[in-house]
Design a protein around this motif. Sequence first.
Motif, PDB file in Angstrom:
ATOM      1  N   MET A   1       0.838  -1.208   0.000  1.00 21.50           N
ATOM      2  CA  MET A   1       0.000   0.000   0.000  1.00 21.50           C
ATOM      3  C   MET A   1       0.871   1.256   0.000  1.00 21.50           C
ATOM      4  N   ARG A   2       1.948   1.191   0.780  1.00 23.23           N
ATOM      5  CA  ARG A   2       2.815   2.378   0.864  1.00 23.23           C
ATOM      6  C   ARG A   2       3.588   2.591  -0.429  1.00 23.23           C
ATOM      7  N   GLN A   3       3.808   1.519  -1.196  1.00 27.46           N
ATOM      8  CA  GLN A   3       4.402   1.713  -2.520  1.00 27.46           C
ATOM      9  C   GLN A   3       3.397   2.375  -3.457  1.00 27.46           C
ATOM     10  N   VAL A   4       2.139   2.010  -3.307  1.00 26.61           N
ATOM     11  CA  VAL A   4       1.104   2.615  -4.146  1.00 26.61           C
ATOM     12  C   VAL A   4       1.053   4.133  -3.921  1.00 26.61           C
ATOM     13  N   ILE A   5       1.118   4.525  -2.655  1.00 24.94           N
ATOM     14  CA  ILE A   5       1.008   5.963  -2.361  1.00 24.94           C
ATOM     15  C   ILE A   5       2.371   6.643  -2.364  1.00 24.94           C
ATOM     16  N   ASN A   6       3.429   5.873  -2.614  1.00 24.70           N
ATOM     17  CA  ASN A   6       4.806   6.386  -2.643  1.00 24.70           C
ATOM     18  C   ASN A   6       5.228   6.985  -1.301  1.00 24.70           C
ATOM     19  N   LYS A   7       4.826   6.323  -0.249  1.00 22.97           N
ATOM     20  CA  LYS A   7       5.328   6.702   1.064  1.00 22.97           C
ATOM     21  C   LYS A   7       6.118   5.511   1.560  1.00 22.97           C
ATOM     22  N   LEU A   8       7.407   5.489   1.210  1.00 26.77           N
ATOM     23  CA  LEU A   8       8.172   4.242   1.258  1.00 26.77           C
ATOM     24  C   LEU A   8       8.806   4.017   2.622  1.00 26.77           C
ATOM     25  N   ILE A   9       7.959   3.759   3.592  1.00 26.02           N
ATOM     26  CA  ILE A   9       8.421   3.451   4.940  1.00 26.02           C
ATOM     27  C   ILE A   9       8.350   1.949   5.126  1.00 26.02           C
ATOM     28  N   ARG A  10       9.489   1.340   5.431  1.00 23.98           N
ATOM     29  CA  ARG A  10       9.457  -0.095   5.698  1.00 23.98           C
ATOM     30  C   ARG A  10       8.973  -0.337   7.122  1.00 23.98           C
ATOM     31  N   GLU A  11       8.454  -1.545   7.333  1.00 25.28           N
ATOM     32  CA  GLU A  11       7.949  -1.859   8.674  1.00 25.28           C
ATOM     33  C   GLU A  11       9.037  -1.686   9.720  1.00 25.28           C
ATOM     34  N   GLU A  12      10.273  -2.124   9.364  1.00 29.38           N
ATOM     35  CA  GLU A  12      11.348  -2.032  10.358  1.00 29.38           C
ATOM     36  C   GLU A  12      11.691  -0.566  10.673  1.00 29.38           C
ATOM     37  N   ASP A  13      11.477   0.333   9.695  1.00 27.84           N
ATOM     38  CA  ASP A  13      11.683   1.762   9.985  1.00 27.84           C
ATOM     39  C   ASP A  13      10.720   2.215  11.083  1.00 27.84           C
ATOM     40  N   LEU A  14       9.462   1.813  10.906  1.00 30.53           N
ATOM     41  CA  LEU A  14       8.447   2.224  11.875  1.00 30.53           C
ATOM     42  C   LEU A  14       8.743   1.635  13.248  1.00 30.53           C
ATOM     43  N   TYR A  15       9.054   0.322  13.275  1.00 30.35           N
ATOM     44  CA  TYR A  15       9.305  -0.296  14.579  1.00 30.35           C
ATOM     45  C   TYR A  15      10.553   0.300  15.224  1.00 30.35           C
ATOM     46  N   GLY A  16      11.541   0.630  14.401  1.00 31.59           N
ATOM     47  CA  GLY A  16      12.748   1.280  14.929  1.00 31.59           C
ATOM     48  C   GLY A  16      12.412   2.623  15.556  1.00 31.59           C
ATOM     49  N   ALA A  17      11.556   3.379  14.873  1.00 30.24           N
ATOM     50  CA  ALA A  17      11.170   4.688  15.395  1.00 30.24           C
ATOM     51  C   ALA A  17      10.378   4.545  16.694  1.00 30.24           C
ATOM     52  N   VAL A  18       9.452   3.567  16.696  1.00 30.01           N
ATOM     53  CA  VAL A  18       8.614   3.355  17.872  1.00 30.01           C
ATOM     54  C   VAL A  18       9.451   2.846  19.043  1.00 30.01           C
ATOM     55  N   GLU A  19      10.386   1.934  18.729  1.00 27.82           N
ATOM     56  CA  GLU A  19      11.287   1.412  19.760  1.00 27.82           C
ATOM     57  C   GLU A  19      12.091   2.568  20.377  1.00 27.82           C
ATOM     58  N   ALA A  20      12.607   3.424  19.490  1.00 27.78           N
ATOM     59  CA  ALA A  20      13.383   4.567  19.974  1.00 27.78           C
ATOM     60  C   ALA A  20      12.514   5.453  20.871  1.00 27.78           C
ATOM     61  N   ALA A  21      11.283   5.623  20.497  1.00 30.13           N
ATOM     62  CA  ALA A  21      10.393   6.500  21.273  1.00 30.13           C
ATOM     63  C   ALA A  21      10.119   5.908  22.655  1.00 30.13           C
ATOM     64  N   PHE A  22       9.677   4.637  22.685  1.00 35.25           N
ATOM     65  CA  PHE A  22       9.316   4.037  23.977  1.00 35.25           C
ATOM     66  C   PHE A  22      10.545   3.838  24.868  1.00 35.25           C
ATOM     67  N   SER A  23      11.701   3.597  24.244  1.00 37.62           N
ATOM     68  CA  SER A  23      12.897   3.379  25.074  1.00 37.62           C
ATOM     69  C   SER A  23      13.460   4.697  25.590  1.00 37.62           C
ATOM     70  N   GLN A  24      13.022   5.816  25.016  1.00 38.80           N
ATOM     71  CA  GLN A  24      13.568   7.095  25.463  1.00 38.80           C
ATOM     72  C   GLN A  24      12.543   7.903  26.246  1.00 38.80           C
ATOM     73  N   GLY A  25      11.548   7.232  26.763  1.00 43.35           N
ATOM     74  CA  GLY A  25      10.702   7.909  27.743  1.00 43.35           C
ATOM     75  C   GLY A  25       9.317   8.298  27.277  1.00 43.35           C
ATOM     76  N   TRP A  26       8.999   8.110  25.994  1.00 42.92           N
ATOM     77  CA  TRP A  26       7.643   8.420  25.585  1.00 42.92           C
ATOM     78  C   TRP A  26       6.711   7.272  25.946  1.00 42.92           C
ATOM     79  N   HIS A  27       5.462   7.588  26.234  1.00 38.80           N
ATOM     80  CA  HIS A  27       4.496   6.553  26.606  1.00 38.80           C
ATOM     81  C   HIS A  27       3.376   6.412  25.591  1.00 38.80           C
ATOM     82  N   ARG A  28       3.268   7.429  24.748  1.00 42.94           N
ATOM     83  CA  ARG A  28       2.170   7.399  23.771  1.00 42.94           C
ATOM     84  C   ARG A  28       2.724   7.622  22.374  1.00 42.94           C
ATOM     85  N   VAL A  29       2.238   6.822  21.447  1.00 39.89           N
ATOM     86  CA  VAL A  29       2.588   7.006  20.046  1.00 39.89           C
ATOM     87  C   VAL A  29       1.293   7.067  19.258  1.00 39.89           C
ATOM     88  N   LYS A  30       1.219   8.032  18.340  1.00 34.99           N
ATOM     89  CA  LYS A  30       0.029   8.148  17.510  1.00 34.99           C
ATOM     90  C   LYS A  30       0.432   7.890  16.067  1.00 34.99           C
TER      91      LYS A  30
END
Lengths: 652, 256
Positions: free
Chosen positions: A381-410
């Motif tokens: 789907m993300r290739q269709v819309i040309n928003k080329l975020i891989r799943e591991e990019d997202l999980y990496g970002a979320v991991e970084a967020a939760f490990s650095q003190g954030w509690h909520r991700v939207k």
Amino acid sequence: MTSLWPRIEPLLARVHKPARYIGCEDGASVPAHGPGRAAWLLVYPDSYEVGLPNQGLQILYELLNERGDAVAERSYAPWTDMEAEMRRAGVPLFSLETHRRAGSFDVLAFNLSAELVYTNLLNCIDLAGVDVHADRRRPEDPLVVAGGHCTFNPEPLADFVDAFVIGDGEEVVGEITEVVAAWKRSGRTEGSRRRVLRELATVAGVYVPSLYDVSYDGPRLVAVTPRYPDVPAVVEKRTIADLGAWPYPRRQLVPLTEVVHDRLNVEIFRGCTRGCRFCQAGMITRPVRERPASQVREMVRSGLDRTGYDEVSLTSLSSADFSGIDEVVSGIINDPACSGQVSVSLPSLRVDAFTVGVAAEIQKVRRTGLTFAPEGGTWRMRQVINKLIREEDLYGAVEAAFSQGWHRVKLYFLTGLPTETEEDTLGIAELARNCAAVGRRHVRAPSVTASVGGFVPKPQTPFQWFRQDTVEELRAKVRLLRDATRRDPGVQLRWHDPRASVAEGIASRGDRRVGAVIEEVWRRGGTFQEWSEHFDLSRWTSAMDAHGLSLDWYVHRERPQDEVLPWDHVSAGLHRDFLWQEWRDALAAAGTPDCRWTPCYDCGACTGYGIEHVVGSPLPPAGGSQGTGQDLGGGMSVPVELRPSAVGAASR
Amino acid sequence: MTRVRLRFTKLGKVRWTSHRDVARMWERAFRRVQLPLAYSEGFTPRPKVSFGLALPTGHESLAEYLDVEVADGASGVDVGSDVPVLLGRLSDALPDGVDAVAAAVLPAGAASLQEEVTSCTWQWVAVTAGRGPVDPGALAVSCEQLLAGSTLVLTRHRKGREVTEDVREAVLDLRVLGPAGLPYAGGVRLQAELACRPRSLRPAELLAGLGAGGALQERDPRRLHQWISRDGARWEPLEAPRVATDAPPAPSERAS
């Protein structure tokens, strides 16, 4: 007696938030009206809280007030309680600076940032005591002008607006002022209105709809053709070549009462070439024009000093893409003049761990929530819309967020995208659940909110030909997602009302005939349509029926390649071939790289206007980015040098 | 930690801002003049500023107060000796109509404004709802009768509920000053001292008890003083310099 204040003030005790009607903001001009000055009333057709922070309006406000031949004041749509009081007391729409009658200005200039404000535009014209129909206006009435992103399809408002401004306003407002000031000096005599409009049509970037004939064949639009040889067949947008030449606003308005985005805003670049195919802003504001980093720092420092704000937002369509964003941010945070009490916000975070690292630096104390916009639930789907975020990019970002003190991700998602399957829709739930699982490794009760909006195809984008989902289809997708997220306590699902998407669809891709629908919705009391408490889709559908217009034709229909589109005579510089090729590539799930850092593919936005990107660095930002280091798959090769640890991208 | 008490005005168009709006204006003004504030601990540090009695939105005032904590050992402004300079800079950083008029360092352990203030002096104009002029003589008689009576039962709206109670003890003084003049020709100017304990009585609420069936309407309400009464003595939280404080409000004095 030019001030209506003595008649306005008695109304204020009876309305909510009366401070919205008093003006008095720090940064407001004290205008000196005079016969030699074109008087502009800049109107934001939504509530004060939403409209005041608008940077486009504030930029033009300052530019006009710096001129010797112009003066500018502001107005916002009065809230429904105030409107009722004004109509009862016979008080017309007024300016905030001198509380002068809107009808006494030479120009009523509207900022159109969203289609659902169209009925408010009509209401404001009417409250000004001016006929909503452009062809019934008298010589003494002001000219009604509109600018902003929505004017890239001006047709739904063609009956009500005398002239549209397409593209960046910084230069063209001066050119319009010269024409209007001359008209004012001439005494605005009988017949002069027609002449001034004809003259405005010769200003580059100005579209005067009354000077074009529209022909139809049944429901089909056949042509929009100029009536005179000096009127352009296609109106090209205006683009400022160098944002650094326009360090505005210099004196950002500081409201006395609460508004959205109540902080210092500094625009760090304009335009975006991430190339997300659903995103109208990214298509119509090309190319990328960065503000010099030194100017950003100066605007931040002087802005904080002058306003007393303790928060600055570095605005753009994808702020993490600014060359050297990390140095700019740390420069602000560590500026001794800011004494450690200033927070920085970056709207539209890119989805990668690097970006979270920058966010960690700026939010040392208040780590509440972070927002990412993967938009699509699956890689396909993300290739269709040309928003080329891989799943591991997202999980990496979320991991970084939760490990650095954030509690909520939207997480922001769109549904109802081209070629979307049940698997793609359910992919949204899966991503959200997986993000919550990542969060549980770091915090006890992580919260992941998946916010889902129904996709509305926009003019001047590769998806302009696409068939929009019906309310029922969108509801079915939301139901699917509700069932798939119900049992995970870490995932909250939020969704945008699918009915509002339909009304937005009518106004977004409508032609001139839709004007009658907008007028009818307004006449039946349908103002503030962006506000759910005032929105009612049945007003729109019954108005469509009443005027013999088909919802399926306008909204839920795929357009063929050879169809004349209502906005074809307005150009953002993009070649139609480019948009069509992007549409075909979308259907084939093939990505397109960001041309800021890769060779030009000639979309037309630069080549057509003899301009180019203005960026501080020719290299993609640290941490990698879309199109610079990943196998995009799907049959399209990306001609770039591969760089290690490339990560996905986001923009909105 | 030094606590500083400030007295300020709220006049003209800015009177339509809310109590919360005024708090935000002050926070920005303190940062603009770089007064080194003490911040609260926690996730969202806020400057330690406490405001006294809320002024209803739409009311003017010559006598608003706030207490602010200034960081110890901070360089820059010496509140003790630079008061006129500080007041000038604050007034410049505040909207038109909001002017800082007095400041003083509070002694250690001083009570808060909310604990101390017992009553306020108000001035306002009574008009009829489009039914001709108000008779000053008749209104004066009504005021005397009210003060001579032992009860004054009013029904007021409190947090969405109707509350009926005797508020006579809250009316400490009430008098007619005379015809209001422009722009309220036909209106009559009133002045009252109203207690703010246990609950504040507002001028508009008192007016409902004065007019025949609520026929009188309030215009231009303005707080002139806040008072601290104790053991028979009465004083202001901060004396204002002797300008304009007790003069009857004239149109020219309005900030807009």
